[in-house]
Motif scaffolding. Structure first.
Motif, mmCIF file in Angstrom:
data_model
loop_
_atom_site.group_PDB
_atom_site.id
_atom_site.type_symbol
_atom_site.label_atom_id
_atom_site.label_comp_id
_atom_site.label_asym_id
_atom_site.label_seq_id
_atom_site.Cartn_x
_atom_site.Cartn_y
_atom_site.Cartn_z
ATOM 1 N N PRO A 116 63.463 28.379 29.962
ATOM 2 C CA PRO A 116 64.059 27.405 29.035
ATOM 3 C C PRO A 116 63.020 26.644 28.221
ATOM 4 O O PRO A 116 63.201 26.412 27.023
ATOM 5 N N ARG A 117 61.925 26.252 28.876
ATOM 6 C CA ARG A 117 60.880 25.521 28.145
ATOM 7 C C ARG A 117 60.190 26.438 27.139
ATOM 8 O O ARG A 117 59.881 26.011 26.013
ATOM 9 N N THR A 118 59.976 27.691 27.516
ATOM 10 C CA THR A 118 59.382 28.644 26.580
ATOM 11 C C THR A 118 60.282 28.840 25.371
ATOM 12 O O THR A 118 59.813 28.886 24.230
ATOM 13 N N GLN A 119 61.593 28.926 25.610
ATOM 14 C CA GLN A 119 62.552 29.061 24.517
ATOM 15 C C GLN A 119 62.515 27.841 23.607
ATOM 16 O O GLN A 119 62.579 27.954 22.371
ATOM 17 N N GLN A 120 62.394 26.664 24.205
ATOM 18 C CA GLN A 120 62.331 25.435 23.411
ATOM 19 C C GLN A 120 61.102 25.438 22.508
ATOM 20 O O GLN A 120 61.180 25.082 21.321
ATOM 21 N N PRO A 145 50.350 29.807 19.039
ATOM 22 C CA PRO A 145 50.683 28.577 19.793
ATOM 23 C C PRO A 145 51.673 28.779 20.928
ATOM 24 O O PRO A 145 51.626 28.035 21.915
ATOM 25 N N LEU A 146 52.566 29.774 20.843
ATOM 26 C CA LEU A 146 53.589 29.920 21.881
ATOM 27 C C LEU A 146 52.983 30.173 23.264
ATOM 28 O O LEU A 146 53.203 29.369 24.189
ATOM 29 N N PRO A 147 52.243 31.257 23.491
ATOM 30 C CA PRO A 147 51.699 31.467 24.845
ATOM 31 C C PRO A 147 50.650 30.441 25.249
ATOM 32 O O PRO A 147 50.502 30.153 26.442
ATOM 33 N N ILE A 148 49.945 29.876 24.266
ATOM 34 C CA ILE A 148 48.958 28.845 24.598
ATOM 35 C C ILE A 148 49.650 27.627 25.193
ATOM 36 O O ILE A 148 49.226 27.086 26.223
ATOM 37 N N ARG A 149 50.734 27.192 24.576
ATOM 38 C CA ARG A 149 51.420 25.996 25.071
ATOM 39 C C ARG A 149 52.068 26.240 26.427
ATOM 40 O O ARG A 149 52.096 25.344 27.278
ATOM 41 N N VAL A 150 52.554 27.450 26.652
ATOM 42 C CA VAL A 150 53.159 27.766 27.945
ATOM 43 C C VAL A 150 52.110 27.744 29.050
ATOM 44 O O VAL A 150 52.327 27.129 30.110
ATOM 45 N N ILE A 151 50.979 28.396 28.850
ATOM 46 C CA ILE A 151 49.965 28.435 29.903
ATOM 47 C C ILE A 151 49.347 27.053 30.102
ATOM 48 O O ILE A 151 48.976 26.686 31.218
ATOM 49 N N CYS A 152 49.271 26.256 29.039
ATOM 50 C CA CYS A 152 48.768 24.888 29.177
ATOM 51 C C CYS A 152 49.664 24.073 30.101
ATOM 52 O O CYS A 152 49.174 23.350 30.974
ATOM 53 N N PRO A 158 45.437 20.103 28.649
ATOM 54 C CA PRO A 158 45.917 19.402 27.444
ATOM 55 C C PRO A 158 46.073 20.356 26.266
ATOM 56 O O PRO A 158 45.121 21.006 25.852
ATOM 57 N N VAL A 159 47.285 20.427 25.733
ATOM 58 C CA VAL A 159 47.529 21.347 24.617
ATOM 59 C C VAL A 159 46.761 20.903 23.379
ATOM 60 O O VAL A 159 46.494 21.709 22.477
ATOM 61 N N ALA A 160 46.362 19.642 23.333
ATOM 62 C CA ALA A 160 45.579 19.157 22.193
ATOM 63 C C ALA A 160 44.237 19.862 22.083
ATOM 64 O O ALA A 160 43.621 19.869 21.013
ATOM 65 N N ASP A 161 43.778 20.456 23.185
ATOM 66 C CA ASP A 161 42.487 21.154 23.191
ATOM 67 C C ASP A 161 42.628 22.638 22.878
ATOM 68 O O ASP A 161 41.663 23.396 23.023
ATOM 69 N N GLU A 162 43.823 23.096 22.450
ATOM 70 C CA GLU A 162 44.076 24.525 22.329
ATOM 71 C C GLU A 162 43.125 25.216 21.367
ATOM 72 O O GLU A 162 42.722 26.357 21.594
ATOM 73 N N HIS A 241 46.811 33.707 27.891
ATOM 74 C CA HIS A 241 47.377 33.632 26.541
ATOM 75 C C HIS A 241 46.812 34.685 25.593
ATOM 76 O O HIS A 241 47.509 35.124 24.681
ATOM 77 N N GLU A 242 45.589 35.147 25.802
ATOM 78 C CA GLU A 242 44.909 35.967 24.799
ATOM 79 C C GLU A 242 45.649 37.270 24.496
ATOM 80 O O GLU A 242 45.843 37.626 23.335
#
Length: 402
Positions: A116-120, A145-152, A158-162, A241-242
């Motif tokens: 659900p969070r991934t879908q969001q 950004p999608l897989p980066i935010r999920v693995i974060c 912190p996703v700010a460091d992506e 994520h890579e």
């Protein structure tokens, strides 16, 4: 038992520079006439290359082949420098000791809880694309950004460091895209970054995966050294994520190039899970192969006697096109029923995050089909730019409109 095959000279490998997502036709010739062949990579000793499905499974799954033995040898490789690859360089029981620490985070049940969070996240990214309007770079605005935010969120990074750690992660998949000194620098940066987050968890415990790893390690210090934990955490962040960042646009590009299959998927969304499996089989992610396994004893493989101490490299893309296993293997068939592909490898080193990647790919492709039904390329295919000098093949940019 056949006699040892004698090769007058080893073939230079990779055979040719990767051409988009096309599998080198030389593999089909080798599967038919010389399934185990001698190769010479840019660096290291000569090796055997396995191209048939059955032989690849043996090399990856049989304990008579060792990954750890490469540490004491001049391992065949694409890069001049040799970098520690952590858990990927280990055999059981050392490999098992480390892998079991995080296995629970990647079970099918745990991954489904993340859907659900991934879908969001996917919907939010598409919302931003729609608001900005076409054309959009699917790599930059969605696939990255999608897989980066999920693995974060899973790890607690912190996703700010992506942007920083995504840059550093290129060191893991680079062959010649980065100079050796930059690869060393990026590895150091990534490890130092994760070391800092681990130190924070000791000061302020958390419920994320990184916090759980720290608690488990500190409760049983014989289970994991501090260096092993840092390397494992850095590897999870980068590998988590890579490859998915690369495969999302690869899959979209492939579907757009097969309009009849794409229409079948658009008309029947129940085909999506099987379609992702077929894309994992059909799309060759690797630009070449590596991570040699060394025979611990004489082993007959593909009609050849591999002597103890000889390295063998497997070609997963070739195995996934083996005519002995897959009917009409070069055809993309989203309704394929028998599909035991090795897109995530096989054996003890089978991709730890396979279930996570499957879920992310299902969400990504399904969301694009649902939200952007008119999705199409914004430039002619000949104008697309592709990555080079990397272990993986994929698009640098994918301009799309809808």
């Amino acid at each position: 038992m056949t006699e040892t095959q004698q090769a007058s000279s080893a073939r230079a490998y990779p055979f040719h520079p990767p051409e988009r997502l096309d599998l080198d036709p030389h593999y089909a010739q080798l599967r038919e006439h010389e399934p185990l062949t001698r190769i010479r990579m840019p660096y290291g000793e000569d090796a055997w290359l396995a191209t048939r499905y059955a032989d690849v499974r043996v090399v990856l799954g049989d304990p008579r082949f060792s990954r750890a033995a490469a540490a004491s040898r001049d391992e065949p490789r694409s890069t001049q420098q040799r970098l520690a690859t952590g858990i990927l360089s280990m055999d059981p029981p050392e490999h098992t000791r480390i892998r079991t620490l995080v296995t629970k985070a990647f079970t099918a049940r745990r991954v489904e809880q993340l859907r659900p969070r991934t879908q969001q996240i996917a919907d939010e990214l598409v919302d931003e694309m729609i608001t900005t309007g076409p054309p959009a770079d699917l790599v930059e605005h969605f696939a990255t950004p999608l897989p980066i935010r999920v693995i974060c969120e899973l790890l607690g990074v912190p996703v700010a460091d992506e942007h920083r750690f995504h840059l550093w992660s290129e060191a893991i998949v680079s062959t010649t895209s980065l100079p050796p000194e930059t690869i060393q620098e990026y590895y150091g940066n990534l490890h130092a970054y994760m070391g800092g987050l681990i130190a924070q968890r000791r000061e302020e415990p958390t419920d994320d995966l990184l916090g759980a790893m720290v608690r488990a390690r500190d409760a049983d210090q014989g289970r994991l050294t501090e260096e092993e934990m840092v390397r494992l955490a850095a590897g999870l962040l980068a590998a988590g994520h890579e490859t998915t960042v690369t495969q999302i646009p690869n899959f979209v590009y492939t579907l757009l190039g097969h309009p009849q299959e794409l229409e079948r998927l658009r008309a029947d969304r129940t085909l999506l899970p099987g379609a992702i499996e077929e894309l994992l089989r059909h799309v060759p992610l690797g630009a070449g192969s590596g991570f040699a396994r060394y025979a611990l004893e004489d082993v007959e493989l593909g009609g050849v006697l591999v002597r103890a101490g000889e390295p063998v490299i497997v070609e997963l893309g070739s195995a996934n096109r083996d005519e002995r296993v897959f009917a009409d293997p070069d055809r993309l068939d989203l309704t394929r029923e028998h599909n035991p592909h090795m897109g995530f490898g096989h054996g003890v080193h089978h991709c730890l995050g396979a279930q996570l990647a499957r879920m992310e790919l299902q969400v990504a492709i399904g969301t694009l089909l649902d939200r952007l039904p008119g999705l199409r390329l914004a430039v002619p295919p000949a104008e697309l730019t592709w990555k080079s000098g990397m272990l993986v093949r994929g698009l640098k940019h994918l301009p799309v409109q809808w």
